[in-house]
Each structure stands twice: as structure tokens, then as C-alpha cells.
Design a protein around this motif. Structure first.
Motif, mmCIF file in Angstrom:
data_model
loop_
_atom_site.group_PDB
_atom_site.id
_atom_site.type_symbol
_atom_site.label_atom_id
_atom_site.label_comp_id
_atom_site.label_asym_id
_atom_site.label_seq_id
_atom_site.Cartn_x
_atom_site.Cartn_y
_atom_site.Cartn_z
ATOM 1 N N LEU A 166 -16.840 -2.511 -1.369
ATOM 2 C CA LEU A 166 -16.017 -2.380 -2.567
ATOM 3 C C LEU A 166 -15.530 -3.746 -3.049
ATOM 4 N N ASP A 167 -15.246 -4.649 -2.102
ATOM 5 C CA ASP A 167 -14.873 -6.014 -2.494
ATOM 6 C C ASP A 167 -16.008 -6.669 -3.271
ATOM 7 N N ALA A 168 -17.240 -6.455 -2.823
ATOM 8 C CA ALA A 168 -18.394 -7.032 -3.510
ATOM 9 C C ALA A 168 -18.597 -6.386 -4.873
ATOM 10 N N LEU A 169 -18.426 -5.049 -4.961
ATOM 11 C CA LEU A 169 -18.605 -4.357 -6.242
ATOM 12 C C LEU A 169 -17.607 -4.839 -7.287
ATOM 13 N N ALA A 170 -16.429 -5.269 -6.850
ATOM 14 C CA ALA A 170 -15.423 -5.756 -7.797
ATOM 15 C C ALA A 170 -15.923 -6.961 -8.576
ATOM 16 N N LEU A 209 -6.427 7.263 -0.211
ATOM 17 C CA LEU A 209 -7.731 6.666 0.072
ATOM 18 C C LEU A 209 -8.736 6.992 -1.031
ATOM 19 N N ALA A 210 -8.747 8.256 -1.463
ATOM 20 C CA ALA A 210 -9.700 8.659 -2.495
ATOM 21 C C ALA A 210 -9.442 7.923 -3.804
ATOM 22 N N GLY A 211 -8.166 7.766 -4.178
ATOM 23 C CA GLY A 211 -7.857 7.041 -5.405
ATOM 24 C C GLY A 211 -8.292 5.589 -5.336
ATOM 25 N N THR A 212 -8.057 4.942 -4.201
ATOM 26 C CA THR A 212 -8.480 3.549 -4.027
ATOM 27 C C THR A 212 -9.984 3.411 -4.156
ATOM 28 N N VAL A 213 -10.710 4.313 -3.515
ATOM 29 C CA VAL A 213 -12.172 4.244 -3.560
ATOM 30 C C VAL A 213 -12.695 4.512 -4.960
ATOM 31 N N MET A 214 -12.109 5.511 -5.659
ATOM 32 C CA MET A 214 -12.579 5.814 -7.002
ATOM 33 C C MET A 214 -12.352 4.638 -7.942
ATOM 34 N N GLN A 215 -11.212 3.981 -7.825
ATOM 35 C CA GLN A 215 -10.961 2.807 -8.663
ATOM 36 C C GLN A 215 -11.904 1.667 -8.307
ATOM 37 N N GLY A 216 -12.243 1.551 -7.031
ATOM 38 C CA GLY A 216 -13.178 0.509 -6.626
ATOM 39 C C GLY A 216 -14.601 0.789 -7.058
ATOM 40 N N LEU A 217 -15.042 2.025 -6.927
ATOM 41 C CA LEU A 217 -16.418 2.366 -7.282
ATOM 42 C C LEU A 217 -16.662 2.273 -8.784
ATOM 43 N N THR A 218 -15.678 2.681 -9.572
ATOM 44 C CA THR A 218 -15.858 2.709 -11.026
ATOM 45 C C THR A 218 -15.336 1.449 -11.716
ATOM 46 N N VAL A 271 7.098 4.964 -11.514
ATOM 47 C CA VAL A 271 6.538 3.933 -10.633
ATOM 48 C C VAL A 271 5.369 3.240 -11.310
ATOM 49 N N LEU A 272 4.489 4.023 -11.924
ATOM 50 C CA LEU A 272 3.321 3.446 -12.580
ATOM 51 C C LEU A 272 3.735 2.606 -13.787
ATOM 52 N N ILE A 273 4.699 3.101 -14.551
ATOM 53 C CA ILE A 273 5.179 2.334 -15.705
ATOM 54 C C ILE A 273 5.786 1.012 -15.255
ATOM 55 N N LEU A 274 6.552 1.038 -14.166
ATOM 56 C CA LEU A 274 7.160 -0.186 -13.639
ATOM 57 C C LEU A 274 6.097 -1.189 -13.219
ATOM 58 N N LEU A 275 5.054 -0.698 -12.559
ATOM 59 C CA LEU A 275 3.974 -1.595 -12.133
ATOM 60 C C LEU A 275 3.271 -2.213 -13.334
ATOM 61 N N VAL A 276 3.035 -1.407 -14.365
ATOM 62 C CA VAL A 276 2.353 -1.904 -15.561
ATOM 63 C C VAL A 276 3.196 -2.960 -16.267
ATOM 64 N N ARG A 277 4.509 -2.753 -16.314
ATOM 65 C CA ARG A 277 5.385 -3.691 -17.010
ATOM 66 C C ARG A 277 5.576 -4.992 -16.244
ATOM 67 N N ARG A 278 5.535 -4.920 -14.907
ATOM 68 C CA ARG A 278 5.828 -6.087 -14.097
ATOM 69 C C ARG A 278 4.624 -6.999 -13.933
ATOM 70 N N ARG A 279 3.408 -6.457 -13.973
ATOM 71 C CA ARG A 279 2.238 -7.283 -13.733
ATOM 72 C C ARG A 279 1.025 -6.671 -14.412
ATOM 73 N N PRO A 280 -0.007 -7.433 -14.701
ATOM 74 C CA PRO A 280 -1.216 -6.880 -15.282
ATOM 75 C C PRO A 280 -1.865 -5.885 -14.336
ATOM 76 N N VAL A 281 -2.407 -4.828 -14.885
ATOM 77 C CA VAL A 281 -3.107 -3.825 -14.075
ATOM 78 C C VAL A 281 -4.553 -4.279 -13.923
ATOM 79 N N ALA A 282 -4.911 -4.618 -12.700
ATOM 80 C CA ALA A 282 -6.255 -5.132 -12.443
ATOM 81 C C ALA A 282 -7.144 -4.011 -11.949
ATOM 82 N N ALA A 283 -8.399 -4.094 -12.314
ATOM 83 C CA ALA A 283 -9.370 -3.163 -11.743
ATOM 84 C C ALA A 283 -9.541 -3.473 -10.286
ATOM 85 N N ALA A 284 -9.979 -2.454 -9.532
ATOM 86 C CA ALA A 284 -10.103 -2.636 -8.090
ATOM 87 C C ALA A 284 -11.189 -3.619 -7.756
#
Length: 340
Positions: free
Chosen positions: A222-226, A81-90, A327-340
Motif C-alpha cells: 500500500l505504501d508503494a501504491l500511494a 483496518l478495512a477503511g485504511t485499506v480501502m483508502q490505500g487501494l483506491t 472529528v472528521l470536520i476537525l481533521l479537515v480544518r486542521r490539516r490537508p486531507v491526504a490520500a492514503a
């Protein structure tokens, strides 16, 4: 009608992924209860949970593995939860719970407990670690909020990293001059669920509940901040309130989690990306998925750490880093990493 059909299919797909993740978490929890230096069948575990008893297996399950598993679920959910929120806030795709220096603040609290107050028990560390994390979060926001524009994402990240560097130097200075503190601290630093008792679980669960409530409350914000601060304000959202409430929730979650288990890497960074890959960018779904996937990853990592080099255990913080990187490398290779 077509739009409604698309929404229904999207909701059904998201629900399916969430149910699958819940089943994964259940399996991970049973593995956590059954696997270890004393392996047990699932029937033995189930009997111990339902009927108790004085047999060695029942005592191990109820007094040692149940608290350890509960702490693992709570801490994993908190970090997700904290990681999701931090990516959304920043709006920063590589943000994670340590970006505001919260983990370092907790470390200062633990070192202070050992070096100054002579605390030698995990239940004692928790309170000091949590206090250090909360004070650090307040200090970061106070520094970032000064000047033009207030506490913008960039200023929060810079203030957090600057304060983390300063506090890290304090920790290093104490550890290099006090061997006893170093000996005590290094076990906490590795990040582990070993030895976490029911007392630790009861200490951190209220804080985790408060933090979870705060971050869930800002999900739509957070949806609006995106879309950007200006667009969010134009949609009627109070940007400052979203950042304060969401940031406070992330600080409480991270502080309680790190204080209870020590710093655990990659869970708060990798899991939100995996959640978005499965359910999209709606933060209500991303938060729910992260709260389920993160503890599943944490428990599986803990189980692997118990059996990889028996009878010794590898700390869960080490295992999450080893598992989280591919896991993170696989996600980066398979699709663009989008900001929250």
C-alpha cells in the motif's frame, strides 16, 4: 547519523501515540463493562472477570457485557483496518468500507434470510450477511476487472456504487412489500452491539482474523501504491496481487463486521485520517493505530448510547455518526486531507 536520529525520534513518537491509544482502548473496554442500565464499580467488574460467581452483577458482566465488548473491539478493529485499506487501494481519501457495495451486499443477505428462509435470530443473520458481502465483493471485482487497465481504483469504486444502487433497490422492494421482514430488518439496520452474545463473537472472530492477516500482508504494498501504479510496479510490487489480497481482506473484514452488528457509519472513514494525523503515512503504523482507535471510538459511542436516554439505548451506528462527523470536520480544518 542525522537521518538515523530522525528515524528514531519518529519511531519513538509513533510508539508513544500507539501506547496512548491502547490505554484509551483499555479504559473504553472497562467503561463498556461497567456502564449501562445496571451501573457497576470497576472493582465489581474486576471481581466478576476474575472470580465469576452467581451474583446478578457477575452474571450480567460475564454473559452479556463481555461478549458485547469483545464484539465491539473486533468489529471496530475490522472497520478501522478495512477503511485504511480501502483508502490505500483506491488512493481516495473519502473511501470507506461501503465504497465497494459490501454493506449493501450484507443487507441483501440479511433481508434474504428473513424474507425467504424465515430466519429470526441474530446468529442466523450473520452467515447470510457475510455471504452477501463476500458475493458482492467478488461481483464488483469481476465487473471492474473487465476491459482495459483491469480493476483500477476508479473502476472499482464505480462498479461498487453501481452494484450497491441495484442491490439497494432490491432491498427496498422487498421491505416495502413485506411488513414482517421490515420489522425484523430495521433493528439490524440501525447498527447496534445490543444483544450480541458469545455465539456471535465466535462466529465472526475467525473471519476477522483472516481479513486482518490479509490486509497486514499488503501494508508495504500500500505504501508503494500511494506513489502510483507505475512507480509501484517499478519498485517490484505486483499491483494486481496487492489489490486482490488487500481487497479480499477488506471485503472479509467489512462483511463480518456488518453482518454481526449492522452498518456502522464513519468509523472506517474517519479513523484512518485520525491515525495518519498521529503516526504519518506508513501503512504498517496506520493499520496498527486504526485497529486500536476504531474499537475505542466504537466502545465509547456504545457507552454514550446506553446512558444518553435511559432506559432506552441509542444504536452505536447512530452514535458513531454523531461523534464521527465533528472529528472528521476537525481533521479537515486542521490539516490537508491526504490520500492514503
Amino acid at each position: 547519523m542525522a537521518a538515523q536520529g530522525i528515524r528514531e525520534r519518529t519511531t519513538l513518537r509513533r510508539t508513544g501515540f500507539l501506547v496512548a491509544a491502547l490505554l484509551m482502548l483499555v479504559v473504553a473496554a472497562f467503561l463498556s463493562l461497567a456502564v449501562g442500565s445496571r451501573d457497576m464499580s470497576l472493582g465489581t467488574v474486576w471481581s466478576a472477570l476474575l472470580h465469576g460467581g452467581d451474583s446478578p452483577d457477575a452474571v450480567v458482566v460475564r454473559s452479556m457485557r463481555v461478549p458485547r465488548t469483545v464484539v465491539g473491539i473486533a468489529v471496530g478493529a475490522a472497520l478501522g483496518l478495512a477503511g485504511t485499506v480501502m483508502q490505500g487501494l483506491t488512493r481516495n481519501p473519502i473511501a470507506e468500507p461501503g465504497i465497494l457495495g459490501i454493506s449493501t451486499g450484507a443487507a441483501v443477505g440479511v433481508v434474504t434470510a428473513i424474507a425467504v428462509f424465515g430466519v429470526g435470530s441474530l446468529t442466523g443473520y450473520v452467515w447470510f450477511g457475510l455471504a452477501g458481502a463476500l458475493l458482492t465483493g467478488v461481483a464488483v471485482y469481476a465487473v471492474a476487472s473487465r476491459g482495459r487497465g483491469g480493476a483500477t481504483p476508479v473502476k472499482l469504486a464505480l462498479a461498487g456504487q453501481a452494484l450497491a444502487a441495484s442491490l439497494g433497490a432490491v432491498v427496498t422492494g422487498i421491505l416495502t412489500t413485506d411488513q414482517r421482514t421490515l420489522d425484523e430488518y430495521r433493528f439490524w439496520l440501525a447498527g447496534s452491539l445490543s444483544g450480541r452474545t458469545a455465539d456471535v463473537a465466535w462466529q465472526v472472530l475467525p473471519f476477522l482474523a483472516v481479513g486482518a492477516t490479509l490486509v497486514i500482508a499488503v501494508a508495504r504494498g500500500l505504501d508503494a501504491l500511494a506513489l502510483g501504479d507505475d512507480v509501484a510496479a517499478g519498485l517490484g510490487r505486483n499491483v494486481a496481487a496487492i489489490r486482490i489480497v488487500g481487497g479480499l481482506g477488506a471485503v472479509v473484514l467489512t462483511g463480518a463486521a456488518v453482518a454481526a452488528t449492522g452498518p456502522i457509519a464513519f468509523v472506517g472513514l474517519a479513523v484512518p485520517h485520525a491515525a495518519r494525523a498521529l503516526v504519518g503515512t506508513d501503512h504498517r503504523w496506520v493499520l496498527a493505530m486504526s485497529a486500536v482507535l476504531a474499537p475505542a471510538l466504537l466502545l465509547v459511542s456504545d457507552v454514550i448510547g446506553r446512558v444518553i436516554f435511559p432506559p432506552a439505548e441509542v444504536g452505536v451506528g447512530v452514535m458513531t455518526a454523531l461523534l464521527g462527523v465533528p472529528v472528521l470536520i476537525l481533521l479537515v480544518r486542521r490539516r490537508p486531507v491526504a490520500a492514503a
